[in-house]
Motif scaffolding. Structure first.
Motif, PDB file in Angstrom:
ATOM      1  N   MET A  47       0.742  -1.081   0.036  1.00 23.12           N
ATOM      2  CA  MET A  47       0.098   0.147  -0.099  1.00 23.12           C
ATOM      3  C   MET A  47       0.807   1.171   0.026  1.00 23.12           C
ATOM      4  O   MET A  47       1.935   1.190   0.625  1.00 23.12           O
ATOM      5  CB  MET A  47      -0.836   0.023   1.322  1.00 23.12           C
ATOM      6  CG  MET A  47      -1.858   1.264   1.417  1.00 23.12           C
ATOM      7  SD  MET A  47      -3.188   1.046   2.626  1.00 23.12           S
ATOM      8  CE  MET A  47      -4.230   2.253   2.241  1.00 23.12           C
ATOM      9  N   LYS A  48       0.375   2.099  -1.045  1.00 19.46           N
ATOM     10  CA  LYS A  48       1.511   3.247  -1.011  1.00 19.46           C
ATOM     11  C   LYS A  48       0.647   4.502  -0.371  1.00 19.46           C
ATOM     12  O   LYS A  48      -0.487   4.831  -0.600  1.00 19.46           O
ATOM     13  CB  LYS A  48       1.558   3.649  -2.546  1.00 19.46           C
ATOM     14  CG  LYS A  48       2.464   4.962  -2.816  1.00 19.46           C
ATOM     15  CD  LYS A  48       2.648   5.244  -4.036  1.00 19.46           C
ATOM     16  CE  LYS A  48       3.594   4.274  -4.832  1.00 19.46           C
ATOM     17  NZ  LYS A  48       3.957   4.976  -6.172  1.00 19.46           N
ATOM     18  N   ILE A  49       1.525   5.131   0.883  1.00 20.70           N
ATOM     19  CA  ILE A  49       1.045   6.262   1.382  1.00 20.70           C
ATOM     20  C   ILE A  49       1.653   7.387   0.796  1.00 20.70           C
ATOM     21  O   ILE A  49       2.858   7.815   0.711  1.00 20.70           O
ATOM     22  CB  ILE A  49       1.181   6.094   2.806  1.00 20.70           C
ATOM     23  CG1 ILE A  49       0.771   5.045   3.277  1.00 20.70           C
ATOM     24  CG2 ILE A  49       0.650   7.426   3.670  1.00 20.70           C
ATOM     25  CD1 ILE A  49      -0.602   4.757   3.180  1.00 20.70           C
ATOM     26  N   GLY A  50       0.657   8.332   0.325  1.00 17.62           N
ATOM     27  CA  GLY A  50       1.274   9.796  -0.122  1.00 17.62           C
ATOM     28  C   GLY A  50       1.490  10.848   1.259  1.00 17.62           C
ATOM     29  O   GLY A  50       0.301  11.119   1.632  1.00 17.62           O
ATOM     30  N   ILE A  51       2.704  11.311   1.369  1.00 18.22           N
ATOM     31  CA  ILE A  51       2.731  12.187   2.371  1.00 18.22           C
ATOM     32  C   ILE A  51       2.518  13.438   2.028  1.00 18.22           C
ATOM     33  O   ILE A  51       3.455  13.952   1.111  1.00 18.22           O
ATOM     34  CB  ILE A  51       3.925  12.001   3.209  1.00 18.22           C
ATOM     35  CG1 ILE A  51       4.144  10.598   3.861  1.00 18.22           C
ATOM     36  CG2 ILE A  51       4.084  13.148   4.371  1.00 18.22           C
ATOM     37  CD1 ILE A  51       5.533  10.346   4.530  1.00 18.22           C
TER      38      ILE A  51
ATOM     39  N   PHE B 161       4.204  -0.274   4.400  1.00 17.32           N
ATOM     40  CA  PHE B 161       3.914   0.613   3.537  1.00 17.32           C
ATOM     41  C   PHE B 161       4.958   1.074   2.843  1.00 17.32           C
ATOM     42  O   PHE B 161       6.241   1.103   3.153  1.00 17.32           O
ATOM     43  CB  PHE B 161       3.214   1.853   4.528  1.00 17.32           C
ATOM     44  CG  PHE B 161       1.859   1.681   5.125  1.00 17.32           C
ATOM     45  CD1 PHE B 161       0.830   1.054   4.615  1.00 17.32           C
ATOM     46  CD2 PHE B 161       1.977   2.101   6.396  1.00 17.32           C
ATOM     47  CE1 PHE B 161      -0.129   0.951   5.273  1.00 17.32           C
ATOM     48  CE2 PHE B 161       0.775   2.045   7.362  1.00 17.32           C
ATOM     49  CZ  PHE B 161      -0.424   1.407   6.791  1.00 17.32           C
ATOM     50  N   GLU B 162       4.441   1.458   1.388  1.00 10.53           N
ATOM     51  CA  GLU B 162       5.540   2.335   0.533  1.00 10.53           C
ATOM     52  C   GLU B 162       5.221   3.659   0.775  1.00 10.53           C
ATOM     53  O   GLU B 162       3.961   4.036   0.928  1.00 10.53           O
ATOM     54  CB  GLU B 162       5.271   1.832  -0.844  1.00 10.53           C
ATOM     55  CG  GLU B 162       5.890   0.230  -0.986  1.00 10.53           C
ATOM     56  CD  GLU B 162       5.719  -0.096  -2.526  1.00 10.53           C
ATOM     57  OE1 GLU B 162       5.469   0.732  -3.126  1.00 10.53           O
ATOM     58  OE2 GLU B 162       5.719  -1.277  -2.384  1.00 10.53           O
TER      59      GLU B 162
ATOM     60  N   ASP C 279      -2.411   5.271  -2.495  1.00 13.66           N
ATOM     61  CA  ASP C 279      -3.584   4.331  -1.807  1.00 13.66           C
ATOM     62  C   ASP C 279      -4.334   4.982  -0.820  1.00 13.66           C
ATOM     63  O   ASP C 279      -5.494   4.538  -0.400  1.00 13.66           O
ATOM     64  CB  ASP C 279      -3.129   2.998  -1.858  1.00 13.66           C
ATOM     65  CG  ASP C 279      -2.756   2.181  -2.650  1.00 13.66           C
ATOM     66  OD1 ASP C 279      -3.285   2.221  -3.829  1.00 13.66           O
ATOM     67  OD2 ASP C 279      -1.351   1.926  -2.805  1.00 13.66           O
ATOM     68  N   GLY C 280      -3.578   5.922  -0.143  1.00 13.18           N
ATOM     69  CA  GLY C 280      -3.772   6.685   1.132  1.00 13.18           C
ATOM     70  C   GLY C 280      -2.977   7.823   1.143  1.00 13.18           C
ATOM     71  O   GLY C 280      -1.918   8.076   0.785  1.00 13.18           O
ATOM     72  N   TRP C 281      -3.781   8.674   1.964  1.00 15.29           N
ATOM     73  CA  TRP C 281      -3.020  10.271   2.122  1.00 15.29           C
ATOM     74  C   TRP C 281      -2.788  10.442   3.455  1.00 15.29           C
ATOM     75  O   TRP C 281      -3.622  10.469   4.332  1.00 15.29           O
ATOM     76  CB  TRP C 281      -3.678  11.159   1.419  1.00 15.29           C
ATOM     77  CG  TRP C 281      -3.756  11.065  -0.052  1.00 15.29           C
ATOM     78  CD1 TRP C 281      -4.821  10.475  -0.778  1.00 15.29           C
ATOM     79  CD2 TRP C 281      -2.753  11.404  -1.189  1.00 15.29           C
ATOM     80  NE1 TRP C 281      -4.472  10.600  -2.014  1.00 15.29           N
ATOM     81  CE2 TRP C 281      -3.098  11.032  -2.378  1.00 15.29           C
ATOM     82  CE3 TRP C 281      -1.542  11.918  -0.879  1.00 15.29           C
ATOM     83  CZ2 TRP C 281      -2.517  11.146  -3.491  1.00 15.29           C
ATOM     84  CZ3 TRP C 281      -0.821  12.119  -2.234  1.00 15.29           C
ATOM     85  CH2 TRP C 281      -1.327  11.540  -3.293  1.00 15.29           C
TER      86      TRP C 281
ATOM     87  N   GLU D 284      -8.126  -0.623   6.714  1.00 15.59           N
ATOM     88  CA  GLU D 284      -9.410  -0.813   6.931  1.00 15.59           C
ATOM     89  C   GLU D 284     -10.578   0.110   7.272  1.00 15.59           C
ATOM     90  O   GLU D 284     -11.777  -0.253   7.292  1.00 15.59           O
ATOM     91  CB  GLU D 284      -9.351  -1.815   8.130  1.00 15.59           C
ATOM     92  CG  GLU D 284      -8.360  -3.179   7.872  1.00 15.59           C
ATOM     93  CD  GLU D 284      -8.685  -3.944   9.030  1.00 15.59           C
ATOM     94  OE1 GLU D 284      -9.598  -4.212   9.685  1.00 15.59           O
ATOM     95  OE2 GLU D 284      -7.742  -4.929   9.210  1.00 15.59           O
ATOM     96  N   GLY D 285     -10.217   1.425   7.276  1.00 12.21           N
ATOM     97  CA  GLY D 285     -10.963   2.321   7.258  1.00 12.21           C
ATOM     98  C   GLY D 285     -11.680   2.708   8.765  1.00 12.21           C
ATOM     99  O   GLY D 285     -12.745   3.104   8.916  1.00 12.21           O
ATOM    100  N   ARG D 286     -11.005   1.949   9.643  1.00 11.28           N
ATOM    101  CA  ARG D 286     -11.467   1.997  11.249  1.00 11.28           C
ATOM    102  C   ARG D 286     -10.503   2.237  12.145  1.00 11.28           C
ATOM    103  O   ARG D 286      -9.221   2.126  11.719  1.00 11.28           O
ATOM    104  CB  ARG D 286     -12.274   0.584  11.319  1.00 11.28           C
ATOM    105  CG  ARG D 286     -11.475  -0.435  11.449  1.00 11.28           C
ATOM    106  CD  ARG D 286     -12.168  -1.753  11.628  1.00 11.28           C
ATOM    107  NE  ARG D 286     -11.540  -2.908  11.498  1.00 11.28           N
ATOM    108  CZ  ARG D 286     -10.724  -3.478  12.430  1.00 11.28           C
ATOM    109  NH1 ARG D 286     -10.953  -3.051  13.857  1.00 11.28           N
ATOM    110  NH2 ARG D 286     -10.142  -4.586  12.330  1.00 11.28           N
ATOM    111  N   ILE D 287     -10.553   2.497  13.252  1.00 12.40           N
ATOM    112  CA  ILE D 287      -9.408   2.862  14.299  1.00 12.40           C
ATOM    113  C   ILE D 287      -9.386   1.740  15.428  1.00 12.40           C
ATOM    114  O   ILE D 287      -8.643   1.732  16.226  1.00 12.40           O
ATOM    115  CB  ILE D 287      -9.487   4.294  14.949  1.00 12.40           C
ATOM    116  CG1 ILE D 287     -10.763   4.489  15.664  1.00 12.40           C
ATOM    117  CG2 ILE D 287      -9.089   5.199  13.574  1.00 12.40           C
ATOM    118  CD1 ILE D 287     -10.836   5.981  16.117  1.00 12.40           C
TER     119      ILE D 287
END
Length: 227
Positions: free
Chosen positions: A1-5, A35-36, A55-57, A223-226
């Motif tokens: 999963m790639k996270i964009g910072i 994560f990438e 994939d997420g920010w 998963e969209g939850r905490i």
């Protein structure tokens, strides 16, 4: 999963060598979760091509106020709304917490109660946690659909959950005591009242709940939850 910072602020120049810039700080904070990462210095006008570039920010903190008139702030709000529409999970910290709220219809103001600096206690979904903070601005009115999941007496909306869309926190789980002390010494004087800086410095060394927040961020991205 790639996270964009999305980097919205800069580490003070004299602290970069020791502590790194914010993208590096967050890459270290989220190490071990598989994560990438890509990073974009939006504060310098560097933006991803579109919300699908990751994939997420993750949106960092900043010395700027979300209500300031900078072209990159409006562009960032557009990107946030685009990411929500595209179903890309977003995590925001401090300025990131505030800009997500503002982009989605909430209200952010400079809090007339003053500053929160250094270790602060919060009720996060019924659990007591302690994290370093550095802010005067606050989310005063959350957007419709946001759930307040973290608070204390100073900051009513210290953590907001937008189910399946975004999760944001006002404090800085990525701030070490060493970095907070350096901010107290170099950025605080003349801006933050000295008695608040002194009280914050005296509380450094309090056990922090940073790992819990790292776990929550990773879970939210996946998963969209905490919890």
């Amino acid at each position: 999963m790639k996270i964009g910072i999305l980097q919205t602020g800069l580490v003070p120049e004299n602290l970069v060598e020791e502590h790194g810039e914010y993208p590096e700080v967050f890459m270290k904070f989220l190490t071990g979760y598989g994560f990438e990462f890509d990073s974009y210095s939006v504060v310098r006008g560097e933006f991803p091509p579109d919300p699908e570039a990751a994939d997420g920010w993750l949106i960092t903190g900043s010395r700027h106020g979300v209500y300031e008139d900078h072209p990159w702030i409006a562009l960032l709000e557009d990107l946030i709304r685009g990411a929500v529409a595209a179903g890309k999970p977003i995590v925001g910290i401090c300025f990131g917490h505030q800009i997500i709220a503002q982009a989605l219809g909430g209200r952010v103001e400079k809090y007339d109660g003053g500053w929160a600096i250094g270790p602060q206690d919060y009720d996060l979904n019924g659990q007591n946690i302690t994290l370093n903070a550095w802010h005067q601005d606050q989310v005063i009115t959350p957007p419709v659909g946001a759930e307040t999941v973290g608070s204390n007496a100073f900051c009513t909306h210290a953590a907001l959950l937008y189910p399946g869309k975004a999760y944001s926190v006002q404090p800085h789980p990525e701030f070490s005591d060493a970095y907070t002390q350096d901010l107290i010494d170099t950025r605080g004087p003349g801006i933050v009242p000295q008695d608040i800086l002194d009280q914050a410095a005296a509380k450094l060394g309090t056990p922090l709940s940073a790992q819990k927040l790292a776990d929550q961020f990773a879970l939210f991205f996946r998963e969209g939850r905490i919890a």
